[in-house]
Design an enzyme around this catalytic site. Structure first.
Site, short mmCIF file in Angstrom:
data_model
loop_
_atom_site.label_atom_id
_atom_site.label_comp_id
_atom_site.label_asym_id
_atom_site.label_seq_id
_atom_site.Cartn_x
_atom_site.Cartn_y
_atom_site.Cartn_z
N GLU A 77 0.80 -1.28 -0.05
CA GLU A 77 -0.02 0.04 -0.10
C GLU A 77 0.84 1.30 0.16
OE1 GLU A 77 -2.52 -0.58 3.54
OE2 GLU A 77 -4.15 -1.68 2.15
N GLU A 108 5.90 -22.31 7.37
CA GLU A 108 6.60 -21.50 8.57
C GLU A 108 7.56 -22.39 9.46
OE1 GLU A 108 3.77 -22.09 12.39
OE2 GLU A 108 2.80 -21.14 10.56
#
Length: 262
Positions: A77, A108
Site C-alpha cells: 500500500e 513456517e
C-alpha cells in the site's frame, strides 16, 4: 503461550449472533490498549530505522500465514499512498506469493528458508528486517531475524507473547500482549489486528519523517484513478487558490501534488 490460552468465552456455537458480535467487539477494544503499552518499543524501532532509510536502506517485513499477509499488505500500500518505489518497503511471506491466497502447509517450519528468501534481495547493513509472528516462535521468522542480526541488519519484531525466542533474537522487540483470542488460538483476530495497527504506525510515521507528507496530506500519492485525481485537485485548489479546472490541469501536467507545490 498467551496466544494459545483458552478463550474467556465458551459454548460459542450456542450464542446468538448479537452476543457473538458484542463479545468480539469487547475483545477487540483491548487491542488498542495493548498497542498503547508498546508505544515506547515502537518509537525506539522507528527512530533506529529512519537514519538507515535516509541512507538508502530498505525495510523488510517477514512472516508466515496471517502475519506474513499483513506485512505484504502494508508494504504493497505504500507506493500508491506515498509515491515511493515498491522496492523500498518489501513484504516476504513463507511459501511465497501462493501463500497470500491459500495456506502453504509447513512453510513456517522451514527455519533456514526465511534467510534464503531475504538473500534474494541482496540485503545490506542499512536494511531493516522486521519479523511478524503472533506466537513469537515461528522458525521461518525467528531464524531469519537471527541471521539478519548476525549479518549486520537492524532487526525488530512484533509478537503477542512476552519473552519469546523471536523477541530474544531481535534488537527491537515489540510485544503487543492482547490476551487469549475469542476463538482459542485464532491469532488472525486480536493478534492480527494489533499487528496491522503497529505496521501502519511504523510505515506511516516513517513516510512522514522521510518527507512523503506535507501538512496532513498525501502529496506524493500516485494518480491512479479518478478519486485520487479529484483529491489531488482539491489539494491544489486549497493550497494555490486555483479554480477546480485550473488545478486539475496543473496536476495532470505535473504528475503529483508535490511537484505542483515545489
Amino acid at each position: 503461550m498467551i496466544t494459545e490460552e483458552p478463550s474467556h468465552y465458551d459454548h460459542l456455537e450456542q450464542m446468538p449472533v448479537g452476543e457473538l458480535l458484542q463479545h468480539i467487539n469487547e475483545e477487540d477494544a483491548l487491542v488498542a490498549e495493548a498497542v498503547n503499552r508498546a508505544l515506547p518499543q515502537i518509537e525506539a524501532l522507528v527512530e533506529a530505522i529512519e537514519p538507515r532509510m535516509r541512507r538508502g536502506g530498505r525495510l523488510f517485513y517477514i512472516g508466515a500465514g496471517t502475519s506474513g499477509r499483513l506485512g505484504v499488505l502494508d508494504a504493497s500500500e505504500l507506493p500508491p499512498t506515498f509515491g515511493v518505489s515498491p522496492d523500498w518497503v518489501i513484504g516476504i511471506i513463507a511459501g511465497g506469493d501462493k501463500a497470500l491466497r491459500q495456506a502453504v502447509e509447513g512453510a513456517e517450519d522451514h527455519a533456514e528458508q526465511g534467510w534464503r528468501d531475504l538473500l534474494a534481495y541482496h540485503p545490506t547493513a542499512d536494511d531493516t528486517l522486521l519479523g511478524v509472528a503472533a506466537s513469537g516462535t515461528t522458525p521461518y521468522v525467528v531464524e531469519a531475524i537471527r541471521q539478519a542480526r548476525e549479518n549486520g541488519l537492524l532487526t525488530g519484531c512484533i509478537t503477542s507473547n512476552p519473552d519469546t525466542p523471536l523477541a530474544q533474537a531481535a534488537e527491537h522487540p515489540i510485544e503487543t500482549i492482547v490476551g487469549p483470542e475469542f476463538v482459542t488460538g485464532s491469532s488472525r483476530m486480536k493478534s492480527g489486528t494489533a499487528q496491522k495497527m503497529v505496521l501502519n504506525m511504523i510505515s506511516t510515521t516513517l513516510m512522514i519523517r522521510l518527507g512523503r507528507v506535507q501538512g496532513n496530506r498525501m502529496v506524493n500519492m500516485q494518480l491512479t484513478n479518478n478519486k485520487l485525481i479529484d483529491r489531488g485537485t482539491r489539494m491544489l485548489q486549497d493550497s494555490l487558490g486555483l479554480s477546480y479546472d485550473e488545478a486539475r490541469q496543473r496536476l495532470l501536467e505535473a504528475g503529483s501534488v508535490s511537484s505542483c507545490l515545489d
